[in-house]
Design a protein around this motif. Structure first.
Motif, short mmCIF file in Angstrom:
data_model
loop_
_atom_site.label_atom_id
_atom_site.label_comp_id
_atom_site.label_asym_id
_atom_site.label_seq_id
_atom_site.Cartn_x
_atom_site.Cartn_y
_atom_site.Cartn_z
N ALA A 14 2.11 -20.78 -4.11
CA ALA A 14 0.88 -19.71 -3.01
C ALA A 14 1.56 -18.15 -3.22
CB ALA A 14 1.28 -20.44 -1.45
N ARG A 15 0.97 -17.32 -3.07
CA ARG A 15 1.31 -15.56 -3.32
C ARG A 15 0.07 -15.12 -1.77
NH1 ARG A 15 4.50 -16.83 -6.74
NH2 ARG A 15 3.57 -16.28 -9.03
N VAL A 16 1.34 -14.71 -0.82
CA VAL A 16 0.23 -13.19 -0.22
C VAL A 16 -0.15 -12.49 -0.70
CG1 VAL A 16 0.68 -11.52 1.71
CG2 VAL A 16 2.24 -13.77 1.13
N LEU B 76 -3.76 -15.69 1.52
CA LEU B 76 -3.04 -16.49 0.73
C LEU B 76 -3.56 -16.73 -0.93
CD1 LEU B 76 -0.94 -18.84 2.68
CD2 LEU B 76 0.20 -16.84 1.46
N ASP B 77 -3.59 -16.46 -1.71
CA ASP B 77 -3.95 -16.91 -3.00
C ASP B 77 -3.32 -18.18 -3.47
OD1 ASP B 77 -5.83 -15.11 -2.93
OD2 ASP B 77 -4.81 -13.97 -4.45
N VAL B 78 -3.64 -19.46 -3.14
CA VAL B 78 -3.01 -20.67 -3.86
C VAL B 78 -3.56 -21.03 -4.82
CG1 VAL B 78 -2.77 -23.29 -2.91
CG2 VAL B 78 -2.73 -21.17 -1.03
N GLU B 79 -2.75 -22.11 -5.28
CA GLU B 79 -2.80 -22.72 -7.11
C GLU B 79 -2.16 -23.42 -6.89
OE1 GLU B 79 -2.86 -19.58 -10.56
OE2 GLU B 79 -1.37 -21.12 -10.35
N ALA B 80 -3.40 -25.35 -7.02
CA ALA B 80 -2.81 -26.67 -7.28
C ALA B 80 -2.34 -27.24 -7.91
CB ALA B 80 -3.21 -27.39 -5.79
N ARG C 168 -7.82 -23.35 -7.70
CA ARG C 168 -7.41 -21.75 -6.59
C ARG C 168 -8.29 -21.99 -6.52
NH1 ARG C 168 -6.78 -21.79 -12.70
NH2 ARG C 168 -5.52 -21.17 -13.49
N ALA C 169 -7.77 -21.64 -4.42
CA ALA C 169 -8.71 -21.20 -3.57
C ALA C 169 -7.67 -20.12 -2.94
CB ALA C 169 -9.06 -22.61 -2.72
N SER C 170 -8.50 -19.50 -2.02
CA SER C 170 -7.92 -18.52 -1.09
C SER C 170 -7.92 -19.01 0.03
CB SER C 170 -8.78 -17.29 -0.88
OG SER C 170 -7.78 -16.19 -2.61
#
Length: 119
Positions: A56-58, A76-80, A89-91
Motif C-alpha cells: 500500500a502506498r499513500v 491508498l493505492d493497494v496491490e494484493a 489493484r484498488a484504491s
C-alpha cells in the motif's frame, strides 16, 4: 521471538527492520503458526514463501483544502498478490469523522477474488 508469540497469540504483527529471513527459519515459524491457528503479519522485510503479499502506498490526502485545514482522510493505492494468482489493484479511501472511520474502494480493472482461509 515470533516463534514464542505464535504459541499464545492469535495475531502476531512483526517488523523485520529490512532484514531477509532465511527460508529454513521462515518455514519453522510458519509451521508453528499454522499448527496454533495464528495469523502472522510481516512488514518491512522479506519473508519467503508467503501466501499473500499486500503493498500500500499513500496516493493523497483529503481535508487540507477545507477551512479547518486538517487531514480528514487518505487515499491508498493497494496491490494484493496471492500465491499463484494475478495481482489485484484498488484504491482505498479512508476517512475519519465524528468518532468513526469509513472506507470505500475503487476497483482498478480486477475482479475481487475470495481467498481461502487455512484451517
Amino acid at each position: 521471538m515470533a516463534a514464542i508469540l505464535v504459541d499464545g497469540v492469535d495475531l502476531v504483527v512483526m517488523s523485520l527492520g529490512g532484514v531477509d529471513v532465511p527460508p529454513s527459519r521462515a518455514r519453522a515459524v510458519a509451521a508453528r503458526a499454522r499448527r496454533n491457528g495464528t495469523v502472522l503479519v510481516v512488514t518491512d522485510g522479506r519473508w519467503p514463501t508467503i501466501d499473500l503479499h499486500l503493498d500500500a502506498r499513500v496516493a493523497g490526502y483529503t481535508g487540507l483544502d477545507e477551512p479547518a485545514r486538517r487531514i480528514t482522510g487518505i487515499r491508498l493505492d493497494v496491490e494484493a498478490t496471492a500465491r499463484g494468482r494475478q495481482t489485484l489493484r484498488a484504491s482505498i479511501d479512508v476517512r475519519g469523522g465524528r468518532g468513526a472511520v469509513a472506507w470505500t474502494t475503487s476497483d482498478q480493472g480486477a475482479t475481487p477474488v475470495a481467498l481461502k482461509v487455512a484451517r
